[in-house]
Design a protein around this motif. Structure first.
Motif, short mmCIF file in Angstrom:
data_model
loop_
_atom_site.label_atom_id
_atom_site.label_comp_id
_atom_site.label_asym_id
_atom_site.label_seq_id
_atom_site.Cartn_x
_atom_site.Cartn_y
_atom_site.Cartn_z
N GLU A 170 0.83 -1.21 0.00
CA GLU A 170 0.00 0.00 0.00
C GLU A 170 0.87 1.26 0.00
O GLU A 170 0.55 2.24 -0.68
CB GLU A 170 -0.93 0.00 1.22
CG GLU A 170 -1.89 1.18 1.26
CD GLU A 170 -2.83 1.20 0.06
OE1 GLU A 170 -3.20 2.31 -0.37
OE2 GLU A 170 -3.20 0.11 -0.44
N ILE A 171 1.95 1.24 0.73
CA ILE A 171 2.86 2.38 0.77
C ILE A 171 3.48 2.62 -0.61
O ILE A 171 3.54 3.74 -1.11
CB ILE A 171 3.96 2.17 1.82
CG1 ILE A 171 3.36 2.28 3.23
CG2 ILE A 171 5.10 3.18 1.64
CD1 ILE A 171 4.34 1.98 4.33
N LEU A 172 3.95 1.55 -1.24
CA LEU A 172 4.54 1.69 -2.57
C LEU A 172 3.52 2.21 -3.58
O LEU A 172 3.81 3.10 -4.39
CB LEU A 172 5.09 0.34 -3.05
CG LEU A 172 6.32 -0.21 -2.33
CD1 LEU A 172 6.64 -1.60 -2.83
CD2 LEU A 172 7.52 0.72 -2.53
N LYS A 173 2.32 1.65 -3.53
CA LYS A 173 1.28 2.06 -4.49
C LYS A 173 0.90 3.52 -4.30
O LYS A 173 0.75 4.26 -5.26
CB LYS A 173 0.06 1.15 -4.33
CG LYS A 173 -1.02 1.42 -5.39
CD LYS A 173 -2.13 0.39 -5.31
CE LYS A 173 -2.97 0.58 -4.08
NZ LYS A 173 -4.20 -0.26 -4.10
N ARG A 174 0.73 3.94 -3.03
CA ARG A 174 0.33 5.32 -2.77
C ARG A 174 1.42 6.30 -3.18
O ARG A 174 1.15 7.35 -3.74
CB ARG A 174 0.00 5.48 -1.29
CG ARG A 174 -0.59 6.85 -0.94
CD ARG A 174 -1.20 6.86 0.44
NE ARG A 174 -2.30 5.90 0.53
CZ ARG A 174 -2.97 5.64 1.66
NH1 ARG A 174 -2.63 6.26 2.78
NH2 ARG A 174 -3.95 4.77 1.67
N TYR A 175 2.67 5.94 -2.90
CA TYR A 175 3.79 6.80 -3.32
C TYR A 175 3.81 6.92 -4.85
O TYR A 175 4.04 8.00 -5.39
CB TYR A 175 5.10 6.21 -2.83
CG TYR A 175 6.32 7.04 -3.16
CD1 TYR A 175 6.80 7.99 -2.28
CD2 TYR A 175 6.98 6.88 -4.37
CE1 TYR A 175 7.90 8.77 -2.58
CE2 TYR A 175 8.08 7.65 -4.69
CZ TYR A 175 8.54 8.60 -3.80
OH TYR A 175 9.63 9.36 -4.12
N SER A 176 3.55 5.81 -5.54
CA SER A 176 3.51 5.80 -6.99
C SER A 176 2.44 6.75 -7.51
O SER A 176 2.68 7.54 -8.44
CB SER A 176 3.25 4.38 -7.50
OG SER A 176 2.97 4.37 -8.89
N GLN A 177 1.26 6.70 -6.93
CA GLN A 177 0.15 7.54 -7.37
C GLN A 177 0.39 9.01 -7.07
O GLN A 177 0.14 9.87 -7.91
CB GLN A 177 -1.14 7.06 -6.71
CG GLN A 177 -1.58 5.67 -7.15
CD GLN A 177 -2.71 5.11 -6.31
OE1 GLN A 177 -3.00 5.61 -5.22
NE2 GLN A 177 -3.35 4.05 -6.81
N GLN A 178 0.89 9.30 -5.89
CA GLN A 178 1.08 10.69 -5.49
C GLN A 178 2.18 11.39 -6.28
O GLN A 178 2.13 12.60 -6.50
CB GLN A 178 1.39 10.77 -3.99
CG GLN A 178 0.21 10.41 -3.09
CD GLN A 178 0.56 10.47 -1.62
OE1 GLN A 178 1.71 10.66 -1.26
NE2 GLN A 178 -0.44 10.29 -0.78
N ASN A 179 3.17 10.64 -6.72
CA ASN A 179 4.29 11.23 -7.44
C ASN A 179 4.26 10.93 -8.95
O ASN A 179 5.20 11.28 -9.67
CB ASN A 179 5.61 10.73 -6.85
CG ASN A 179 5.84 11.25 -5.45
OD1 ASN A 179 6.32 12.37 -5.26
ND2 ASN A 179 5.47 10.45 -4.45
N ASN A 180 3.18 10.28 -9.39
CA ASN A 180 3.01 9.97 -10.81
C ASN A 180 4.22 9.23 -11.37
O ASN A 180 4.77 9.58 -12.42
CB ASN A 180 2.75 11.25 -11.61
CG ASN A 180 2.22 10.97 -13.00
OD1 ASN A 180 1.56 9.95 -13.23
ND2 ASN A 180 2.51 11.85 -13.94
N VAL A 181 4.64 8.21 -10.65
CA VAL A 181 5.78 7.39 -11.04
C VAL A 181 5.31 5.94 -11.11
O VAL A 181 4.56 5.48 -10.24
CB VAL A 181 6.94 7.51 -10.03
CG1 VAL A 181 8.11 6.63 -10.44
CG2 VAL A 181 7.37 8.96 -9.91
#
Length: 234
Positions: free
Chosen positions: A202-213
């Protein structure tokens, strides 16, 4: 040009050999290279090339001579030509005599400076999707007969299946690699912060979404640097 007797003899052995070579090819690059080299043997052509669609844009995938690259690039520059027509309309385009061609005047004006007298472009289809074009060129005009075109169709079908299969294989391999990267990154988070798998993902996914990476890029960054740059909020 190939005679019918030559075609029958050639077809049985040579196309079987091509199927084996395409099956053994390691990826898209190796597959299209095998196709164009085979075309020089199977067809009445001096040069051959393959253009594939990549993200809805044509990409030169393989050529047997730098001249083919020049011919392809010329069409891209002026926005017209038989290859572009074959690729955009999904039809066979035969140019019996380049100097007498009237459909693409700008292309002809530039191409007559090159060593090409005739050309044949055959679309490559896979699962009803146009994936590219096989191009054959001859230094002489009127080089390609109906029999040559029939062989080109067979060759294009073999190539289409092989390229589609190779693309699927590369996509699958990329997906497996991505899963491995994400798994490694999750392991780092789980160990460092005493998290379970669900929370780490969940942490990886949320970081991905928030930073568009992309998720795999987030995972790669964490593996390489042991930290994540950029903003993150719960």
């Amino acid at each position: 040009m190939l005679t019918m007797d030559h075609q029958v003899t050639f077809g049985a052995d040579a196309f079987a050999r091509l199927a084996v070579e395409l099956h053994d090819a390691g990826g898209v690059d190796e597959t299209v290279e095998a196709v164009v080299q085979f075309a020089l043997q199977a067809e009445a052509c001096s040069y051959a090339g393959v253009v594939l669609t990549l993200r809805d844009r044509p990409e030169i995938a393989a050529v047997t001579h730098p001249l083919v690259t020049e011919i392809y690039q010329l069409q891209a520059d002026i926005g017209e030509g038989p290859m572009l027509t074959a690729l955009s309309e999904g039809i066979v385009v035969h140019v019996p005599e380049v100097k007498a061609e009237t459909r693409w005047p700008a292309w002809v004006a530039r191409l007559t400076q090159n060593r090409v007298g005739s050309a044949l472009h055959v679309p490559m289809w896979a699962n009803e999707q146009l994936i590219g074009v096989l191009s054959l060129f001859n230094t002489e005009p009127n080089a390609f007969t109906a029999d040559d075109e029939a062989i080109a169709h067979i060759l294009a079908r073999h190539a289409s299946v092989a390229v589609a299969s190779a693309r699927d294989g590369e996509t699958m391999a990329a997906a497996v690699d991505a899963r491995k990267l994400v798994g490694q990154a999750m392991g780092i988070l789980m160990e460092r912060f005493d998290l379970d798998e669900s929370r780490a993902f969940e942490i990886l996914k949320r970081y991905s979404q928030q930073n568009n990476v992309k998720l795999r890029d987030v995972a790669q960054e964490l593996i390489d640097t042991r930290k994540l740059r950029g903003p993150y909020s719960e």
